[in-house]
Design a protein around this motif. Structure first.
Motif, PDB file in Angstrom:
ATOM      1  N   PRO A 222       0.804  -1.234   0.000  1.00 34.99           N
ATOM      2  CA  PRO A 222       0.000   0.000   0.000  1.00 34.99           C
ATOM      3  C   PRO A 222       0.833   1.279   0.000  1.00 34.99           C
ATOM      4  O   PRO A 222       0.383   2.303  -0.517  1.00 34.99           O
ATOM      5  N   ALA A 223       2.030   1.234   0.554  1.00 38.06           N
ATOM      6  CA  ALA A 223       2.844   2.448   0.629  1.00 38.06           C
ATOM      7  C   ALA A 223       3.848   2.583  -0.511  1.00 38.06           C
ATOM      8  O   ALA A 223       4.500   3.615  -0.639  1.00 38.06           O
ATOM      9  N   LEU A 224       3.969   1.555  -1.346  1.00 35.49           N
ATOM     10  CA  LEU A 224       5.066   1.553  -2.310  1.00 35.49           C
ATOM     11  C   LEU A 224       4.861   2.504  -3.488  1.00 35.49           C
ATOM     12  O   LEU A 224       5.798   3.150  -3.940  1.00 35.49           O
ATOM     13  N   ASP A 225       3.642   2.592  -4.025  1.00 40.01           N
ATOM     14  CA  ASP A 225       3.419   3.451  -5.188  1.00 40.01           C
ATOM     15  C   ASP A 225       3.747   4.898  -4.864  1.00 40.01           C
ATOM     16  O   ASP A 225       4.426   5.586  -5.620  1.00 40.01           O
ATOM     17  N   GLY A 226       3.264   5.371  -3.714  1.00 40.30           N
ATOM     18  CA  GLY A 226       3.532   6.754  -3.335  1.00 40.30           C
ATOM     19  C   GLY A 226       4.987   7.003  -3.019  1.00 40.30           C
ATOM     20  O   GLY A 226       5.508   8.098  -3.245  1.00 40.30           O
ATOM     21  N   ALA A 227       5.672   5.971  -2.506  1.00 44.48           N
ATOM     22  CA  ALA A 227       7.074   6.127  -2.111  1.00 44.48           C
ATOM     23  C   ALA A 227       8.042   5.817  -3.247  1.00 44.48           C
ATOM     24  O   ALA A 227       9.256   5.939  -3.080  1.00 44.48           O
ATOM     25  N   LEU A 228       7.515   5.410  -4.409  1.00 48.44           N
ATOM     26  CA  LEU A 228       8.361   5.056  -5.553  1.00 48.44           C
ATOM     27  C   LEU A 228       9.354   3.956  -5.192  1.00 48.44           C
ATOM     28  O   LEU A 228      10.548   4.042  -5.486  1.00 48.44           O
ATOM     29  N   HIS A 229       8.847   2.936  -4.519  1.00 44.80           N
ATOM     30  CA  HIS A 229       9.640   1.768  -4.177  1.00 44.80           C
ATOM     31  C   HIS A 229       9.061   0.535  -4.864  1.00 44.80           C
ATOM     32  O   HIS A 229       7.932   0.552  -5.352  1.00 44.80           O
ATOM     33  N   ILE A 230       9.826  -0.542  -4.858  1.00 43.89           N
ATOM     34  CA  ILE A 230       9.316  -1.849  -5.246  1.00 43.89           C
ATOM     35  C   ILE A 230       9.645  -2.847  -4.146  1.00 43.89           C
ATOM     36  O   ILE A 230      10.590  -2.664  -3.386  1.00 43.89           O
ATOM     37  N   MET A 231       8.836  -3.890  -4.071  1.00 50.07           N
ATOM     38  CA  MET A 231       9.083  -4.989  -3.147  1.00 50.07           C
ATOM     39  C   MET A 231       9.566  -6.187  -3.952  1.00 50.07           C
ATOM     40  O   MET A 231       8.987  -6.523  -4.984  1.00 50.07           O
ATOM     41  N   VAL A 232      10.623  -6.833  -3.485  1.00 50.82           N
ATOM     42  CA  VAL A 232      11.062  -8.079  -4.094  1.00 50.82           C
ATOM     43  C   VAL A 232      11.170  -9.136  -3.002  1.00 50.82           C
ATOM     44  O   VAL A 232      11.476  -8.834  -1.846  1.00 50.82           O
ATOM     45  N   VAL A 233      10.894 -10.371  -3.381  1.00 53.52           N
ATOM     46  CA  VAL A 233      11.049 -11.509  -2.481  1.00 53.52           C
ATOM     47  C   VAL A 233      11.978 -12.498  -3.168  1.00 53.52           C
ATOM     48  O   VAL A 233      11.722 -12.916  -4.306  1.00 53.52           O
ATOM     49  N   ALA A 234      13.063 -12.833  -2.494  1.00 52.07           N
ATOM     50  CA  ALA A 234      14.076 -13.739  -3.055  1.00 52.07           C
ATOM     51  C   ALA A 234      14.177 -14.988  -2.199  1.00 52.07           C
ATOM     52  O   ALA A 234      13.891 -14.968  -0.993  1.00 52.07           O
ATOM     53  N   ASP A 235      14.580 -16.103  -2.816  1.00 50.52           N
ATOM     54  CA  ASP A 235      14.768 -17.330  -2.049  1.00 50.52           C
ATOM     55  C   ASP A 235      16.146 -17.346  -1.395  1.00 50.52           C
ATOM     56  O   ASP A 235      16.905 -16.368  -1.485  1.00 50.52           O
ATOM     57  N   ALA A 236      16.479 -18.440  -0.746  1.00 51.01           N
ATOM     58  CA  ALA A 236      17.729 -18.504   0.017  1.00 51.01           C
ATOM     59  C   ALA A 236      18.972 -18.504  -0.870  1.00 51.01           C
ATOM     60  O   ALA A 236      20.079 -18.284  -0.387  1.00 51.01           O
ATOM     61  N   ASP A 237      18.796 -18.721  -2.176  1.00 54.02           N
ATOM     62  CA  ASP A 237      19.915 -18.641  -3.119  1.00 54.02           C
ATOM     63  C   ASP A 237      20.111 -17.226  -3.659  1.00 54.02           C
ATOM     64  O   ASP A 237      21.039 -16.993  -4.442  1.00 54.02           O
ATOM     65  N   GLY A 238      19.215 -16.307  -3.296  1.00 50.67           N
ATOM     66  CA  GLY A 238      19.291 -14.956  -3.820  1.00 50.67           C
ATOM     67  C   GLY A 238      18.559 -14.760  -5.128  1.00 50.67           C
ATOM     68  O   GLY A 238      18.669 -13.704  -5.756  1.00 50.67           O
ATOM     69  N   ARG A 239      17.796 -15.751  -5.569  1.00 51.77           N
ATOM     70  CA  ARG A 239      17.023 -15.650  -6.801  1.00 51.77           C
ATOM     71  C   ARG A 239      15.723 -14.887  -6.543  1.00 51.77           C
ATOM     72  O   ARG A 239      14.950 -15.235  -5.640  1.00 51.77           O
ATOM     73  N   LEU A 240      15.468 -13.858  -7.338  1.00 49.02           N
ATOM     74  CA  LEU A 240      14.249 -13.070  -7.179  1.00 49.02           C
ATOM     75  C   LEU A 240      13.070 -13.856  -7.739  1.00 49.02           C
ATOM     76  O   LEU A 240      13.039 -14.184  -8.930  1.00 49.02           O
ATOM     77  N   LEU A 241      12.093 -14.140  -6.872  1.00 46.44           N
ATOM     78  CA  LEU A 241      10.942 -14.938  -7.286  1.00 46.44           C
ATOM     79  C   LEU A 241       9.681 -14.094  -7.492  1.00 46.44           C
ATOM     80  O   LEU A 241       8.825 -14.458  -8.296  1.00 46.44           O
ATOM     81  N   TRP A 242       9.558 -13.015  -6.739  1.00 44.12           N
ATOM     82  CA  TRP A 242       8.403 -12.127  -6.888  1.00 44.12           C
ATOM     83  C   TRP A 242       8.899 -10.686  -6.849  1.00 44.12           C
ATOM     84  O   TRP A 242       9.856 -10.371  -6.145  1.00 44.12           O
ATOM     85  N   ARG A 243       8.191  -9.818  -7.582  1.00 48.01           N
ATOM     86  CA  ARG A 243       8.563  -8.409  -7.613  1.00 48.01           C
ATOM     87  C   ARG A 243       7.322  -7.589  -7.936  1.00 48.01           C
ATOM     88  O   ARG A 243       6.640  -7.846  -8.931  1.00 48.01           O
ATOM     89  N   GLU A 244       7.016  -6.607  -7.102  1.00 43.98           N
ATOM     90  CA  GLU A 244       5.813  -5.797  -7.299  1.00 43.98           C
ATOM     91  C   GLU A 244       6.087  -4.371  -6.834  1.00 43.98           C
ATOM     92  O   GLU A 244       6.973  -4.137  -6.007  1.00 43.98           O
TER      93      GLU A 244
END
Length: 434
Positions: free
Chosen positions: A94-116
Motif C-alpha cells: 500500500p505504501a510503495l506506489d507513493g514512495a516510488l519503491h518496489i518490493m522483491v522476495v528472493a529465495d535462500a539462493d538470492g534468486r528473485l521470485l516475486w517483484r511488485e
C-alpha cells in the motif's frame, strides 16, 4: 585516528547529492586503502571486505544466468515463501506506489521470485537486472539488500555508494531475512528498493517488522498443521499398547502416549518408514501419518514399508479419499481433485510414471513437469512413506485397492486427463492393484 561511522539519520537529513558524495568518498578511500572521510558502517565494511576477497569488480555490472520461466515457477511452487506473500503484500505494497519503491522476495539462493510495486521503478529495475529470475547473491552483484541480508542473516539497509558495484549507486534498499520457524532455516529475503532520493532510515524497521509478521504467519500455519496431525494421531495412539508419539516432518510433537512430551524430536537424515534407531528413544518402528510420522518405541517390528495397504476410494462424487492401513491401525486423507487424479494415474500404472509421463497424462503436454512436481510434492507430504519417486509410484510392498464408481462415466467427472477419459469407457467397481 579513528573515524566516526556513517550515521543513517545524518545521511537522510542531507541533500541527496551531498549524501551520495560522502558515501562515494568513503567507498573510494576503502578501495584505494586511503583514510576515509568517515568510516563505513560495520555491516557494509564487512561486506566490502568479502567482495574484495571474492574478486567482485567494483565498477563492472556482472550478472549470472537468469532462471527460465519454468525454473522460476517451480521454485515459487515449492517455496514456503508463497504462503506468506499475502502478509508481505498487505504490509508493504500500500505504501510503495507513493514512495516510488518496489518490493522483491528472493529465495535462500538470492534468486528473485516475486517483484511488485511502482511501474516506473520496475522499468528502472529491469535496466539494472533487478528482475524476476535474476541472481542477487552478494558474491554475484556485490553488497545489496538481498544478498548481504542472506549472508549476515540480519536486516540490512544499503544506501547509494554503500553498494559495492558502482552501477547500483542510484539506489537504496532495505532487506530482511525470512526464517522457517519449524527449523530455523533461512527461506529468503524480503527487500524494498527505490531511487536514492527515497532513502529513509526508518525503512529498515518497517521492512523488518513486516518480515517478523510473515514469520509469525508461518508459525501459525505450523501450529494448525500440528493440530490436524494430532486429530488423526490421537485415536491411533489411544489404541496402542506401550509407548509412542506422533511428530511432523520436522520432528515437532503432535501427540504422545506413555512417554514424557518433548517439543521436538531430532530426526536423522533420510528418516522414513520401517525400523529406525533414534538417540533419544532407541530402537523404534516408524509408520506414515498425513503430514507426519507415528513412532512406536520398542514397538512391533514393521519390516519394510510400514504402510501395508492403501484404499483409494474414487466411488463418491467429490468425496475422494485415500485410507492407509498399517501395523498400528488406519487413517484417511481427503483428496483434492488434482491429487485424486494423480493417485489414480499412479494406481493405474504400478511401475510408476515420470514427471513428464504424468504431465502427458494430465494435460496432454509432457513439458508441464513444473506443475506435476509441485503437486506431487504436496501430496507426498500427506502420504509420506506411501509414495515413492524417481519414478513417482506407490512404495514397494504397498498393496493398492482402487475403488471406482459403479457407473464408470462418473469417474473423476472434473478430469480431462487422457487416462481418466479412457477409464470412463471401461469397467467400474472395485479392483486391486498388486
Amino acid at each position: 585516528m579513528a573515524h566516526t561511522a556513517v550515521d543513517l539519520n545524518r545521511l537522510s537529513a542531507m541533500d541527496t547529492r551531498e549524501a551520495s558524495r560522502l558515501l562515494k568518498g568513503v567507498r573510494a578511500a576503502a578501495l584505494a586503502g586511503d583514510p576515509p572521510p568517515a568510516a563505513p558502517r560495520p555491516d557494509i565494511a564487512a561486506s566490502w571486505r568479502r567482495m574484495l576477497a571474492g574478486g567482485v569488480h567494483p565498477d563492472r555490472d556482472a550478472r549470472s544466468r537468469m532462471l527460465s520461466l519454468a525454473e522460476t515457477e517451480e521454485r515459487r511452487q515449492l517455496s514456503p515463501l508463497r504462503e506468506i506473500l499475502p502478509v508481505l503484500r498487505e504490509g508493504l505494497l500500500p505504501a510503495l506506489d507513493g514512495a516510488l519503491h518496489i518490493m522483491v522476495v528472493a529465495d535462500a539462493d538470492g534468486r528473485l521470485l516475486w517483484r511488485e510495486g511502482a511501474s516506473a521503478i520496475l522499468r528502472r529495475a529491469d535496466r539494472l537486472g533487478f528482475s524476476v529470475g535474476a541472481d542477487w547473491a552478494e558474491g554475484v552483484v556485490g553488497t545489496n539488500g538481498v544478498g548481504t541480508a542472506l549472508v549476515t542473516r540480519r536486516p540490512v539497509q544499503v544506501f547509494s555508494a554503500e553498494h559495492f558495484v558502482s552501477s547500483h549507486h542510484d539506489w537504496t534498499c532495505a532487506g530482511a531475512p525470512l526464517h522457517d520457524p519449524r527449523d530455523g532455516s533461512l527461506l529468503g529475503v524480503v527487500d524494498v528498493s527505490g531511487p536514492l532520493a527515497t532513502m529513509h532510515p526508518a525503512t529498515l524497521a518497517w521492512v523488518s517488522s513486516v518480515a517478523r509478521l510473515a514469520e509469525r504467519e508461518l508459525r501459525v500455519r505450523h501450529l494448525e498443521s500440528l493440530e490436524r496431525l494430532r486429530a488423526v494421531a490421537a485415536p491411533i495412539l489411544a489404541r496402542l499398547p506401550g509407548r509412542a508419539l506422533a511428530v511432523d516432518g520436522h520432528g515437532w510433537t503432535a501427540a504422545v502416549t506413555g512417554v514424557t512430551p518433548v517439543d521436538r524430536l531430532p530426526l536423522p537424515k533420510g528418516f522414513g518408514p520401517g525400523r529406525v534407531w533414534l538417540a533419544q528413544l532407541g530402537d523404534c518402528g516408524v509408520e506414515p501419518l498425513p503430514g507426519g510420522w507415528l513412532i512406536r518405541i520398542d514397538g512391533a517390528r514393521t519390516g519394510g514399508a510400514a504402510a501395508g495397504r492403501v484404499v483409494l476410494d474414487l466411488s463418491r462424487p467429490r468425496g475422494w479419499s485415500a485410507t492407509v492401513y498399517g501395523a498400528a491401525g488406519s487413517w484417511s486423507q481427503e483428496l483434492s481433485p488434482r491429487h485424486a487424479e494423480l493417485l489414480f494415474l499412479l494406481a493405474d500404472c504400478p511401475r510408476g510414471r515420470s514427471a513428464a509421463e504424468l504431465a502427458q497424462e494430465l494435460f496432454g503436454d509432457p513439458t508441464r513437469t513444473v506443475t506435476v512436481r509441485a503437486e506431487m510434492s504436496r501430496v507426498r507430504r500427506h502420504l509420506a512413506g506411501v509414495l515413492a519417486h524417481r519414478p513417482y509410484r506407490f512404495a514397494e510392498g504397498v498393496e493398492v485397492e482402487l475403488i471406482r464408481p459403479a457407473d464408470p462415466r462418473t469417474l473423476l467427472p472434473h478430469s480431462t486427463a487422457p487416462s481418466v477419459i479412457r477409464a470412463r469407457v471401461g469397467r467400474g467397481g472395485p479392483g486391486v492393484i498388486p
